[in-house]
Design a protein around this motif. Structure first.
Motif, PDB file in Angstrom:
ATOM      1  N   GLY A   1      -6.642  14.722   3.096  1.00  0.00           N
ATOM      2  CA  GLY A   1      -5.808  15.228   2.009  1.00  0.00           C
ATOM      3  C   GLY A   1      -6.436  16.381   1.262  1.00  0.00           C
ATOM      4  N   GLN A   2      -7.691  16.674   1.550  1.00  0.00           N
ATOM      5  CA  GLN A   2      -8.380  17.786   0.890  1.00  0.00           C
ATOM      6  C   GLN A   2      -8.213  19.092   1.661  1.00  0.00           C
TER       7      GLN A   2
ATOM      8  N   HIS B   1      -9.588   6.045  -6.716  1.00  0.00           N
ATOM      9  CA  HIS B   1      -8.228   5.851  -6.188  1.00  0.00           C
ATOM     10  C   HIS B   1      -7.613   4.534  -6.659  1.00  0.00           C
TER      11      HIS B   1
ATOM     12  N   TYR C   1      -8.081   9.323   5.484  1.00  0.00           N
ATOM     13  CA  TYR C   1      -6.807   9.767   4.908  1.00  0.00           C
ATOM     14  C   TYR C   1      -7.042  10.595   3.639  1.00  0.00           C
ATOM     15  N   TYR C   2      -7.895  10.077   2.767  1.00  0.00           N
ATOM     16  CA  TYR C   2      -8.200  10.813   1.547  1.00  0.00           C
ATOM     17  C   TYR C   2      -8.942  12.110   1.863  1.00  0.00           C
TER      18      TYR C   2
END
Length: 427
Positions: free
Chosen positions: A173-174, A269, A169-170
């Motif tokens: 997000g990039q 995070h 997910y992270y």
């Protein structure tokens, strides 16, 4: 239920465990950070399409191999050492069991070393202290026996999926997407397609051959196969695929060396994610380390008068010291050794069980078994150096199986079975 680990005799029916319990033992083993690393290396070399094909093919080969040995384990209740006693002889098994029980301690050392360096890279911990804490925790986990392996599997498997999902997910997000990830072409690594298949197979050649240490606890042969299937092809493929996706979305910091290691995506995070990450490192690497140490301790117990638990303490201490020297980092050479030498052992176990299923005399040494193992390993070694497009493990397994079958069938029983018998084992 008894707290006995049955190092020297088959697990009786009264102490067998349910399918979920045994499947949790196996499923929690391969769903680990190390396999995500290897999955990333494969996809980095082959691209997502061919990399995924190599992962699936390798896991199907593992299922055929480990599933068969697991059926024997569940059917008979015998651990790996007792299976080797039938195939290689009462004294002869010491060479085989001692070899594999030592090899898996190398994997234990790898997990201990990886714990230290992972915590150093993420949070700046001293790698020696991280490794020592990890080693001590992994030994304590092993001392709890098969029950602990089941519990850590039930915890570690969903935790792996949660943390890997967060990492993806992270990473997405990039600016990357899953659709573009599946179109990733790779080509950055040196691994060929069949070398990638060999990595998948080699990663579990040792503990896979010793699968009966886990699946002897199953109710029967069918339950043993189903328990193995939870790992191969399912859990193992998922772990490899996640590592491949990390590389394909551009989330790997150094895919050429670290493959699909995804913990870096979880850094920065917040305290909750940080705390979960630390817990994840110990639970995930602890699951693999405890499984390997359990294999090693049960194996050495099987060829000595000792019990599993004191051996786990001694072997865990040795493995931790080895890890702190840095030897654990030579993983590539380790996998080559496993893919060449180990699968022929499994071939001998399977063929021997099939040909002598109704009961066999366990002699001091069974030369046919050692001949099949040696010739199979030689064939795999030649294939590795002379046929780089082949899967060493498959060639070694097939050769050993053919030699074992051919000699046993061709020679009269009074010749093919050694003359000096020391015990009789029922089928």
């Amino acid at each position: 239920m008894s707290n006995h680990e049955y190092e020297h005799e088959p697990v009786p029916a009264r102490d067998r465990r349910g399918l979920l319990s045994v499947a949790a033992v196996w499923a929690g083993f391969p769903m680990c950070l190390g396999n995500a690393v290897f999955g990333g290396l494969i996809v980095y070399s082959q691209g997502m399409g061919r990399g995924l094909a190599a992962i699936v093919l390798g896991n199907l080969l593992l299922f055929g191999y480990i599933g068969t040995l697991s059926w024997i384990g569940g059917q008979t209740g015998r651990n790996f050492s007792l299976q080797a006693r039938r195939a290689f002889g009462d004294r002869g098994r010491a060479a085989v069991v001692g070899f594999l029980a030592t090899v898996v301690i190398g994997w234990f050392s790898y997990q201990v070393g990886l714990t230290g360096t992972t915590l150093e890279g993420m949070y700046g911990w001293n790698p020696l202290w991280g490794g020592l804490i990890g080693g001590a925790f992994f030994v304590l986990l092993t001392l709890a026996g098969i029950r602990a392996l089941s519990v850590i599997g039930l915890i570690g498997t969903p935790l792996f999926l949660i943390m890997a999902g967060l990492a993806l997910y992270y990473g997405l997000g990039q600016g990357h997407s899953l659709s573009s990830a599946f179109g990733y072409q790779g080509g950055g690594g040196p691994l060929g397609f069949w070398a990638c298949v060999s990595i998948v197979v080699g990663g579990f050649a040792d503990s896979g051959t010793m699968t009966a240490d886990f699946t002897r606890w199953a109710r029967d042969g069918r339950a043993g196969v189903l328990a193995a299937a939870s790992a191969f092809p399912f859990a193992n493929s998922i772990a490899f695929l996640i590592g491949g996706l990390v590389v394909a979305i551009g989330g790997a910091s150094d895919p050429a060396d670290n493959g699909g290691a995804f913990l870096g995506l979880l850094a920065g995070h917040g305290a909750l994610v940080t705390g979960l990450s630390v817990l994840f490192v110990f639970a995930n690497l602890g699951s693999v380390a405890a499984h390997c140490l359990y294999n090693g301790a049960v194996g050495w117990a099987g060829i000595t008068p000792l019990r599993m638990r004191p051996l786990a303490v001694a072997l865990g201490a040795i493995g931790t010291v080895v890890a702190l020297t840095g030897v654990w980092a030579h993983i590539t050479n380790w996998l080559v050794l496993l893919g060449v030498v180990v699968p022929p052992i499994g071939a001998v176990l399977i063929v021997d069980y099939v040909l002598t299923r109704r009961g066999a005399v366990s002699a001091a040494v069974r030369p046919i078994a050692f001949a099949a193992w040696g010739i199979g390993a030689l064939a795999a070694g030649i294939a590795h150096y002379r046929l780089p497009g082949s899967v060493d493990a498959v060639i070694g397994f097939a050769t050993a199986a053919a030699v074992q079958t051919g000699i046993t069938v061709a020679l009269p029983r009074r010749v093919s079975e050694p003359a000096v018998a020391v015990a009789t084992v029922s089928g």
